[in-house]
Design a protein around this motif. Structure first.
Motif, PDB file in Angstrom:
ATOM      1  N   UNK A  50       0.871  -1.167   0.000  1.00 16.32           N
ATOM      2  CA  UNK A  50       0.000   0.000   0.000  1.00 16.32           C
ATOM      3  C   UNK A  50       0.911   1.221   0.000  1.00 16.32           C
ATOM      4  N   UNK A  51       0.993   1.909  -1.146  1.00 13.40           N
ATOM      5  CA  UNK A  51       2.049   2.882  -1.379  1.00 13.40           C
ATOM      6  C   UNK A  51       1.493   4.258  -1.725  1.00 13.40           C
ATOM      7  N   UNK A  52       2.207   5.279  -1.235  1.00 20.37           N
ATOM      8  CA  UNK A  52       1.878   6.672  -1.527  1.00 20.37           C
ATOM      9  C   UNK A  52       3.060   7.328  -2.243  1.00 20.37           C
ATOM     10  N   UNK A  53       2.827   8.386  -3.024  1.00 20.40           N
ATOM     11  CA  UNK A  53       3.912   9.032  -3.772  1.00 20.40           C
ATOM     12  C   UNK A  53       4.981   9.610  -2.851  1.00 20.40           C
ATOM     13  N   UNK A  54       6.216   9.564  -3.325  1.00 16.17           N
ATOM     14  CA  UNK A  54       7.372  10.123  -2.631  1.00 16.17           C
ATOM     15  C   UNK A  54       7.837  11.352  -3.395  1.00 16.17           C
ATOM     16  N   UNK A  55       8.095  12.433  -2.679  1.00 17.10           N
ATOM     17  CA  UNK A  55       8.627  13.644  -3.329  1.00 17.10           C
ATOM     18  C   UNK A  55       9.813  14.154  -2.524  1.00 17.10           C
ATOM     19  N   UNK A  56      10.966  14.272  -3.183  1.00 18.23           N
ATOM     20  CA  UNK A  56      12.156  14.801  -2.520  1.00 18.23           C
ATOM     21  C   UNK A  56      12.678  13.883  -1.429  1.00 18.23           C
ATOM     22  N   UNK A  57      13.631  14.408  -0.647  1.00 14.01           N
ATOM     23  CA  UNK A  57      14.189  13.643   0.461  1.00 14.01           C
ATOM     24  C   UNK A  57      13.135  13.477   1.555  1.00 14.01           C
ATOM     25  N   UNK A  81      10.056   1.913  -7.170  1.00  9.84           N
ATOM     26  CA  UNK A  81      10.053   2.755  -8.359  1.00  9.84           C
ATOM     27  C   UNK A  81       9.306   2.068  -9.501  1.00  9.84           C
ATOM     28  N   UNK A  82       9.566   0.774  -9.685  1.00 10.25           N
ATOM     29  CA  UNK A  82       8.812  -0.053 -10.629  1.00 10.25           C
ATOM     30  C   UNK A  82       9.009  -1.508 -10.227  1.00 10.25           C
ATOM     31  N   UNK A  83       8.497  -2.445 -11.040  1.00 11.94           N
ATOM     32  CA  UNK A  83       8.525  -3.862 -10.651  1.00 11.94           C
ATOM     33  C   UNK A  83       9.934  -4.447 -10.582  1.00 11.94           C
ATOM     34  N   UNK A  84      10.920  -3.765 -11.129  1.00 11.98           N
ATOM     35  CA  UNK A  84      12.291  -4.268 -11.125  1.00 11.98           C
ATOM     36  C   UNK A  84      13.227  -3.478 -10.226  1.00 11.98           C
ATOM     37  N   UNK A  85      12.738  -2.421  -9.592  1.00 10.63           N
ATOM     38  CA  UNK A  85      13.573  -1.552  -8.749  1.00 10.63           C
ATOM     39  C   UNK A  85      12.801  -1.182  -7.488  1.00 10.63           C
ATOM     40  N   UNK A  86      13.149  -1.842  -6.385  1.00  8.13           N
ATOM     41  CA  UNK A  86      12.417  -1.645  -5.138  1.00  8.13           C
ATOM     42  C   UNK A  86      13.218  -2.166  -3.951  1.00  8.13           C
ATOM     43  N   UNK A  87      12.789  -1.741  -2.781  1.00  3.55           N
ATOM     44  CA  UNK A  87      13.350  -2.230  -1.522  1.00  3.55           C
ATOM     45  C   UNK A  87      12.190  -2.617  -0.622  1.00  3.55           C
ATOM     46  N   UNK A 131      17.960  10.184   1.031  1.00  2.47           N
ATOM     47  CA  UNK A 131      18.531  11.465   0.632  1.00  2.47           C
ATOM     48  C   UNK A 131      19.153  11.240  -0.735  1.00  2.47           C
ATOM     49  N   UNK A 132      18.634  11.927  -1.737  1.00  2.26           N
ATOM     50  CA  UNK A 132      19.056  11.605  -3.091  1.00  2.26           C
ATOM     51  C   UNK A 132      18.632  10.182  -3.410  1.00  2.26           C
ATOM     52  N   UNK A 133      19.586   9.366  -3.855  1.00  4.43           N
ATOM     53  CA  UNK A 133      19.302   7.973  -4.169  1.00  4.43           C
ATOM     54  C   UNK A 133      19.871   7.010  -3.126  1.00  4.43           C
ATOM     55  N   UNK A 134      20.235   7.537  -1.951  1.00  8.12           N
ATOM     56  CA  UNK A 134      20.741   6.702  -0.859  1.00  8.12           C
ATOM     57  C   UNK A 134      19.631   6.481   0.166  1.00  8.12           C
ATOM     58  N   UNK A 135      19.442   5.217   0.557  1.00  5.77           N
ATOM     59  CA  UNK A 135      18.381   4.851   1.489  1.00  5.77           C
ATOM     60  C   UNK A 135      18.997   4.184   2.715  1.00  5.77           C
ATOM     61  N   UNK A 136      18.684   4.699   3.901  1.00  2.51           N
ATOM     62  CA  UNK A 136      19.114   4.106   5.162  1.00  2.51           C
ATOM     63  C   UNK A 136      17.910   3.402   5.784  1.00  2.51           C
ATOM     64  N   UNK A 137      18.091   2.131   6.112  1.00  5.17           N
ATOM     65  CA  UNK A 137      17.028   1.331   6.709  1.00  5.17           C
ATOM     66  C   UNK A 137      17.363   1.056   8.162  1.00  5.17           C
ATOM     67  N   UNK A 155      17.140   4.279  -7.184  1.00  6.98           N
ATOM     68  CA  UNK A 155      16.856   5.484  -7.959  1.00  6.98           C
ATOM     69  C   UNK A 155      15.486   6.023  -7.554  1.00  6.98           C
ATOM     70  N   UNK A 156      15.474   7.143  -6.853  1.00  4.41           N
ATOM     71  CA  UNK A 156      14.235   7.795  -6.450  1.00  4.41           C
ATOM     72  C   UNK A 156      13.816   8.729  -7.583  1.00  4.41           C
ATOM     73  N   UNK A 157      12.698   8.422  -8.213  1.00  2.00           N
ATOM     74  CA  UNK A 157      12.241   9.178  -9.385  1.00  2.00           C
ATOM     75  C   UNK A 157      10.822   9.685  -9.130  1.00  2.00           C
ATOM     76  N   UNK A 158      10.263  10.319 -10.150  1.00  2.00           N
ATOM     77  CA  UNK A 158       8.895  10.814 -10.033  1.00  2.00           C
ATOM     78  C   UNK A 158       7.860   9.729  -9.878  1.00  2.00           C
ATOM     79  N   UNK A 159       8.231   8.489 -10.206  1.00  2.00           N
ATOM     80  CA  UNK A 159       7.275   7.377 -10.078  1.00  2.00           C
ATOM     81  C   UNK A 159       7.468   6.576  -8.786  1.00  2.00           C
ATOM     82  N   UNK A 160       8.422   6.979  -7.941  1.00  2.00           N
ATOM     83  CA  UNK A 160       8.689   6.229  -6.712  1.00  2.00           C
ATOM     84  C   UNK A 160       7.559   6.434  -5.701  1.00  2.00           C
TER      85      UNK A 160
END
Length: 198
Positions: A50-57, A81-87, A131-137, A155-160
């Protein structure tokens, strides 16, 4: 939680999702999962996120009850971001006990995990800060401090989009209670505890 629910949509609808007081109860479809190719060879994009849009850091925290104990039962958060790029990061049952871990997928999935038997049947919070394209879990149980579980690239994009997820690769009837999903500011430092988020 309600503000998040107003923005979010399912990647794949679960058997059911219903309000229970301030919580969201989600029942997974048997055979649902997220995985791409590595080791097992198969590709699965049938879990319930269940996902909501991400904008910026920013950052996302998801809290849920680990009231499950069957092989590969799992719940937590997802950034996609799409079916092949996710965490996905959360608590999964393997080798007979709960493990906290993450799967980072960029065409191929990898999996890191650590046993947390003391987290069984507790409220667990998973946090992702990007922050940018770096994700800390990070993750913590209701009785333990934050621990960093992964630093990854996505890659955090407009579709993430980001939010909560649940999957039941092996069985029917998995129901997980989520008590919180909220966005906030990104971490100030990898080596400092994140600020309290509500």
């Amino acid at each position: 939680m309600q503000e998040f629910l107003d923005q979010a949509t399912w990647t794949h609808p679960p058997v059911s999702s219903e309000a229970d007081g301030g919580n969201l109860l989600v029942e997974a479809v048997q055979g649902s999962d997220y995985w791409e190719k590595t080791y097992y060879g198969f590709q699965r994009d049938s879990g319930h996120a269940l996902l909501a849009p991400v904008t910026g850091d920013g950052a996302l925290e998801v809290t849920f009850k680990t009231s499950y104990d069957s092989l590969y039962d799992q719940a937590g958060l997802m950034i996609r971001t799409d079916e092949s790029n996710w965490i996905k990061a959360g608590v999964e049952i393997t080798d007979g006990e709960p493990h906290v871990g993450a799967v980072v997928t960029r065409e191929y999935s990898d999996w890191s995990l650590s046993p947390v038997p003391e987290w069984a049947h507790t409220n667990v919070t998973i946090r992702a800060s990007w922050t940018g394209n770096s994700v800390v879990l990070r993750a913590r149980s209701e009785k333990a401090p934050w621990r960093t579980i992964r630093v990854a690239h996505l890659d955090i994009t407009g579709s993430t989009r980001a939010g909560l997820y649940v999957a039941a690769p092996e069985r029917a009837g998995l129901t997980v209670s989520f008590s919180r999903a909220s966005f906030g500011p990104a971490d100030e430092s990898l080596h400092a505890q994140p600020a309290e988020q509500h």
